[in-house]
Structures are given as C-alpha cells and as structure tokens.
Write an enzyme that holds these catalytic residues in place. Structure first.
Site, PDB file in Angstrom:
ATOM      1  N   LYS A  10       0.850  -1.212   0.000  1.00 26.51           N
ATOM      2  CA  LYS A  10       0.000   0.000   0.000  1.00 26.51           C
ATOM      3  C   LYS A  10       0.871   1.242   0.000  1.00 26.51           C
ATOM      4  CE  LYS A  10       0.578   1.604   4.421  1.00 26.51           C
ATOM      5  NZ  LYS A  10       1.328   2.711   4.806  1.00 26.51           N
ATOM      6  N   PRO A  95       9.537  -4.257   0.083  1.00 22.57           N
ATOM      7  CA  PRO A  95      10.639  -4.033   1.019  1.00 22.57           C
ATOM      8  C   PRO A  95      10.128  -3.979   2.472  1.00 22.57           C
ATOM      9  CG  PRO A  95      10.452  -2.200  -0.559  1.00 22.57           C
ATOM     10  CD  PRO A  95       9.371  -3.168  -0.891  1.00 22.57           C
ATOM     11  N   ALA A  98       9.345  -0.329   5.267  1.00 18.81           N
ATOM     12  CA  ALA A  98       9.446   0.664   4.198  1.00 18.81           C
ATOM     13  C   ALA A  98       8.236   1.581   4.149  1.00 18.81           C
ATOM     14  CB  ALA A  98       9.602  -0.050   2.853  1.00 18.81           C
ATOM     15  N   GLY A  99       7.267   1.398   5.078  1.00 19.76           N
ATOM     16  CA  GLY A  99       6.043   2.211   5.048  1.00 19.76           C
ATOM     17  C   GLY A  99       5.043   1.725   4.017  1.00 19.76           C
ATOM     18  N   ALA A 101       3.443  -1.422   4.345  1.00 20.33           N
ATOM     19  CA  ALA A 101       2.574  -2.419   4.986  1.00 20.33           C
ATOM     20  C   ALA A 101       2.808  -3.844   4.494  1.00 20.33           C
ATOM     21  CB  ALA A 101       1.106  -2.029   4.814  1.00 20.33           C
ATOM     22  N   GLY A 102       4.060  -4.168   4.199  1.00 19.16           N
ATOM     23  CA  GLY A 102       4.361  -5.513   3.686  1.00 19.16           C
ATOM     24  C   GLY A 102       3.900  -6.623   4.633  1.00 19.16           C
ATOM     25  N   GLY A 103       4.244  -6.501   5.909  1.00 16.17           N
ATOM     26  CA  GLY A 103       3.870  -7.538   6.875  1.00 16.17           C
ATOM     27  C   GLY A 103       2.360  -7.601   7.047  1.00 16.17           C
ATOM     28  N   SER A 104       1.717  -6.434   7.156  1.00 18.13           N
ATOM     29  CA  SER A 104       0.252  -6.397   7.331  1.00 18.13           C
ATOM     30  C   SER A 104      -0.443  -7.022   6.128  1.00 18.13           C
ATOM     31  CB  SER A 104      -0.232  -4.954   7.467  1.00 18.13           C
ATOM     32  OG  SER A 104       0.402  -4.335   8.554  1.00 18.13           O
ATOM     33  N   SER A 105       0.116  -6.792   4.953  1.00 19.53           N
ATOM     34  CA  SER A 105      -0.500  -7.326   3.748  1.00 19.53           C
ATOM     35  C   SER A 105      -0.357  -8.850   3.704  1.00 19.53           C
ATOM     36  CB  SER A 105       0.156  -6.673   2.536  1.00 19.53           C
ATOM     37  OG  SER A 105      -0.588  -6.970   1.406  1.00 19.53           O
ATOM     38  N   ASP A 137      -2.825  -1.707  10.320  1.00 20.76           N
ATOM     39  CA  ASP A 137      -2.970  -1.619   8.857  1.00 20.76           C
ATOM     40  C   ASP A 137      -3.637  -2.860   8.268  1.00 20.76           C
ATOM     41  OD1 ASP A 137      -1.899   0.884   8.469  1.00 20.76           O
ATOM     42  OD2 ASP A 137       0.129   0.169   8.006  1.00 20.76           O
TER      43      ASP A 137
HETATM   44  P1  ATP Z   1       3.669  -0.225   7.923  1.00 22.17           P
HETATM   45  O1  ATP Z   1       3.608   0.485   6.608  1.00 22.17           O
HETATM   46  O2  ATP Z   1       2.397  -1.039   8.201  1.00 22.17           O
HETATM   47  O3  ATP Z   1       4.126   0.618   9.069  1.00 22.17           O
HETATM   48  P2  ATP Z   1       6.231  -1.362   7.253  1.00 22.17           P
HETATM   49  O4  ATP Z   1       6.210  -1.511   5.757  1.00 22.17           O
HETATM   50  O5  ATP Z   1       6.916  -0.138   7.760  1.00 22.17           O
HETATM   51  O6  ATP Z   1       4.744  -1.406   7.777  1.00 22.17           O
HETATM   52  P3  ATP Z   1       6.806  -4.153   7.531  1.00 22.17           P
HETATM   53  O7  ATP Z   1       7.614  -4.440   6.317  1.00 22.17           O
HETATM   54  O8  ATP Z   1       5.391  -4.581   7.527  1.00 22.17           O
HETATM   55  O9  ATP Z   1       6.906  -2.602   7.910  1.00 22.17           O
HETATM   56  O10 ATP Z   1       7.605  -4.834   8.771  1.00 22.17           O
HETATM   57  C1  ATP Z   1       7.568  -4.333  10.041  1.00 22.17           C
HETATM   58  C2  ATP Z   1       8.196  -5.318  11.017  1.00 22.17           C
HETATM   59  O11 ATP Z   1       7.426  -6.514  11.051  1.00 22.17           O
HETATM   60  C3  ATP Z   1       9.618  -5.707  10.733  1.00 22.17           C
HETATM   61  O12 ATP Z   1      10.353  -5.546  11.921  1.00 22.17           O
HETATM   62  C4  ATP Z   1       9.568  -7.187  10.377  1.00 22.17           C
HETATM   63  O13 ATP Z   1      10.653  -7.928  10.889  1.00 22.17           O
HETATM   64  C5  ATP Z   1       8.278  -7.664  11.021  1.00 22.17           C
HETATM   65  N1  ATP Z   1       7.570  -8.703  10.232  1.00 22.17           N
HETATM   66  C6  ATP Z   1       6.908  -9.743  10.730  1.00 22.17           C
HETATM   67  N2  ATP Z   1       6.344 -10.458   9.756  1.00 22.17           N
HETATM   68  C7  ATP Z   1       6.637  -9.870   8.590  1.00 22.17           C
HETATM   69  C8  ATP Z   1       6.324 -10.151   7.233  1.00 22.17           C
HETATM   70  N3  ATP Z   1       5.571 -11.188   6.877  1.00 22.17           N
HETATM   71  N4  ATP Z   1       6.783  -9.299   6.307  1.00 22.17           N
HETATM   72  C9  ATP Z   1       7.508  -8.211   6.663  1.00 22.17           C
HETATM   73  N5  ATP Z   1       7.846  -7.921   7.938  1.00 22.17           N
HETATM   74  C10 ATP Z   1       7.417  -8.728   8.909  1.00 22.17           C
END
Ligand code: ATP
Length: 291
Positions: A10, A95, A98-99, A101-105, A137
């Site tokens: 996202k 990535p 990275a902002g 929402a990779g993990g949330s997705s 998210d």
């Molecule tokens: P948001 O935009 O929701 O703030 P983000 O993109 O900044 O998220 P993510 O990549 O979702 O951050 O990862 C955040 C943390 O979650 C990392 O410390 C990572 O180790 C942990 N994590 C746990 N499961 C996952 C996953 N399936 N994919 C990515 N990160 C994960």
C-alpha cells in the site's frame, strides 16, 4: 492442495494525525492505495498439526513473531474453528520496514485465504475486525483498493479508484523507526495537514491532477534531519516530471505519480543509483483482490 494469494503493498496518498487518544494510540485519517507490487503467500494444509512458516528473507521472524502466523492464530482464536495443520510460505517483494505495509498485507492475505478455506460464509467486515486484532494496517490490507482509513486504521470507507497512472516507488537505504516518528509528533503543533476532503472530491470526479495536488504525509513535517534523503528523492521525482511526490506511511519510501509510462520509467531508471530499490508500479483495484 496449495492456495496462493498475492499480498499487495500500500501507499499513503495522505497521512494525517488528528490527535492522541486516551488508549495511547493516535487518531489517524489516511487515504490508502494498493499497488501491484506484491508478495506471494502460499498456504498448504498438511496432516501434521501446527503451523510452519517459511520465507525467502532469512532475517524475517519465522515463528509466531511473523505477522502471517499471528494472523492465522487470531483467525482460529476468533472463529473458534479447529486449527488444521498448515504451512505458510511467503516470497517477499515488498521491502521490509518501508512504510508499505508488507507484513500487514501478508497477514491480510493469510486471513482471506483462511476464510475461503474454513469459513466462506464469513462477512468480509468480520474478517477486517479479526485483522484489527493483528495490526492497525491489517483491516485495510484485507480490503485493499482505494480507501479512507480512520481511527487506528480500522474504520474504512471505500473510495472511487485512483485514475490510471504510474507510480515510481523509491526505497532509500535508511530505515525509519515508526515509534520514534510517532514520538516526535505533537499534534497541536503540526503546521500543515492534508486536504483530505479535497482529495476525496478529486477522486469522486476522477481528476488525477487535482488528486495528486492533495498528496501529503504529516510525518514529513517531523522527520529528523538525518533522513534528508527522503526530500532529495522527492525533489528528484518532481524534477523528472512527477505530478506529485510524497512519503508513504512512516517512510522512508517515497513515491512519485506520473500520468504516462515513459517519463515514469525514465525517472525510475534515473533514481536507481541513489536508492536501495526502485519499483515502477500501477495502482491495484479492490477487484484485483481475491475473495
Ligand atoms: P507499515 O507500513 O504497516 O508501518 P512497514 O512496511 O513499515 O509497515 P513491515 O515491512 O510490515 O513494515 O515490517 C515491520 C516489522 O514486522 C519488521 O520488523 C519485520 O521484521 C516484522 N515482520 C513480521 N512479519 C513480517 C512479514 N511477513 N513481512 C515483513 N515484515 C514482517
């Protein structure tokens, strides 16, 4: 039988913080947009009880710490359904930190797949509620497309789609701490807020130009100096013809919006040297999400 699900990244077209709540969370108002950059989440039921998780990124948590495992656990806890043996495999393209929402997705993709497998009659809204127990998210990522997210992110309103365009998404090598950024925000002192109502109206009229003029993320206002690269990338995207450029989430990724593919491709190529990764993306629609 294996079940494969794309987990879309996202972008925040806007990110506004309205205040701090008594429960310690912030009251947010964000216009979110799915893009076609995605991880691939594969779920395979297996005979042996329990859950295994594999990913192609060795530094991600593999056990209960992974957001995908948390989502599976929450699904069975909330529905009361017996948990079958499951293997989850995640191939990452989004990535990390990275902002985007990779993990949330990934967690949301697990929830949608488990609903299809175990509770096909569950209303999508109920699945979003389960998502809210996994992370702020996750409800949006369950739904996807273009949406307004309010509260902690769990109050969602569908919006008309962003008109067709190209998005150059740049991830600099630095990483930003989300708690640190929230800690720096003094909501009463924020100098500037996004014109969310203006963006909603532009989307309603399918006006890409007017929409792009409303992209804004209040975190940019409190970013410490050491993240100056964020502003350098924004400047570079605008110089290369982006209609707008903004940071997404708590950063550090920055995206630029282009109407046409060729200038977007050229900007992406030009920025590759100064960023860790650059993606040329298109918006993903709610209909691209499998239910
Ligand atoms: P948001 O935009 O929701 O703030 P983000 O993109 O900044 O998220 P993510 O990549 O979702 O951050 O990862 C955040 C943390 O979650 C990392 O410390 C990572 O180790 C942990 N994590 C746990 N499961 C996952 C996953 N399936 N994919 C990515 N990160 C994960």
């Amino acid at each position: 039988m294996t079940h494969t699900e794309p987990a879309f990244a996202k972008l925040n077209l806007t990110l506004d913080i309205l205040g701090k709540r008594e429960d310690g969370y912030h009251d947010m108002r964000m216009v979110m947009q799915s893009i076609d950059l995605h991880d691939v989440v594969t779920i395979t039921p297996r005979e042996k009880a329990g859950l295994t998780l594999t990913t192609d990124l060795p530094f991600l948590p593999k056990g209960d710490g992974n957001i995908a495992s948390k989502a599976a656990a929450r699904f069975f806890q909330s529905t009361g359904l017996p948990a079958p043996g499951l293997s989850i495999d995640i191939r990452k393209s989004i990535p990390v930190c990275a902002g985007m929402a990779g993990g949330s997705s990934d967690g949301a993709a697990v929830l949608r797949t488990l609903r299809r497998l175990c509770a096909p009659d569950m209303p999508p809204r109920r699945l979003e509620e389960i998502g809210a127990l996994v992370g702020s998210d996750v409800p949006y990522c369950v739904r996807g497309g273009t949406a307004l997210a309010e509260g902690r992110g769990e109050r969602l309103t569908d919006l008309p789609p962003l008109p067709p365009c190209f998005l150059v998404v740049c991830k600099p090598a630095c990483s930003v701490s989300t708690p640190e950024l929230f800690g720096l925000v003094r909501t009463k002192r924020l100098r500037c807020h996004p014109d969310t109502a203006g963006l909603l109206s532009a989307l309603e009229h399918g006006d890409l130009e007017a929409a792009s003029h409303r992209f804004y993320n209040v975190f940019e206002d409190v970013l410490p100096r050491r993240y100056s690269q964020v502003f350098e990338i924004k400047g570079a995207l605008l110089e290369r013809g982006a209609m707008a450029a903004s940071m997404t989430g708590s950063g550090p990724s920055v995206f630029g919006l282009f109407r046409d593919e060729e200038p977007a491709r050229q900007a992406a190529e030009a920025l590759e040297a100064s960023c860790q990764t650059v993606f040329l993306c298109r918006p993903a629609a709610r209909e691209d999400i499998q239910w």
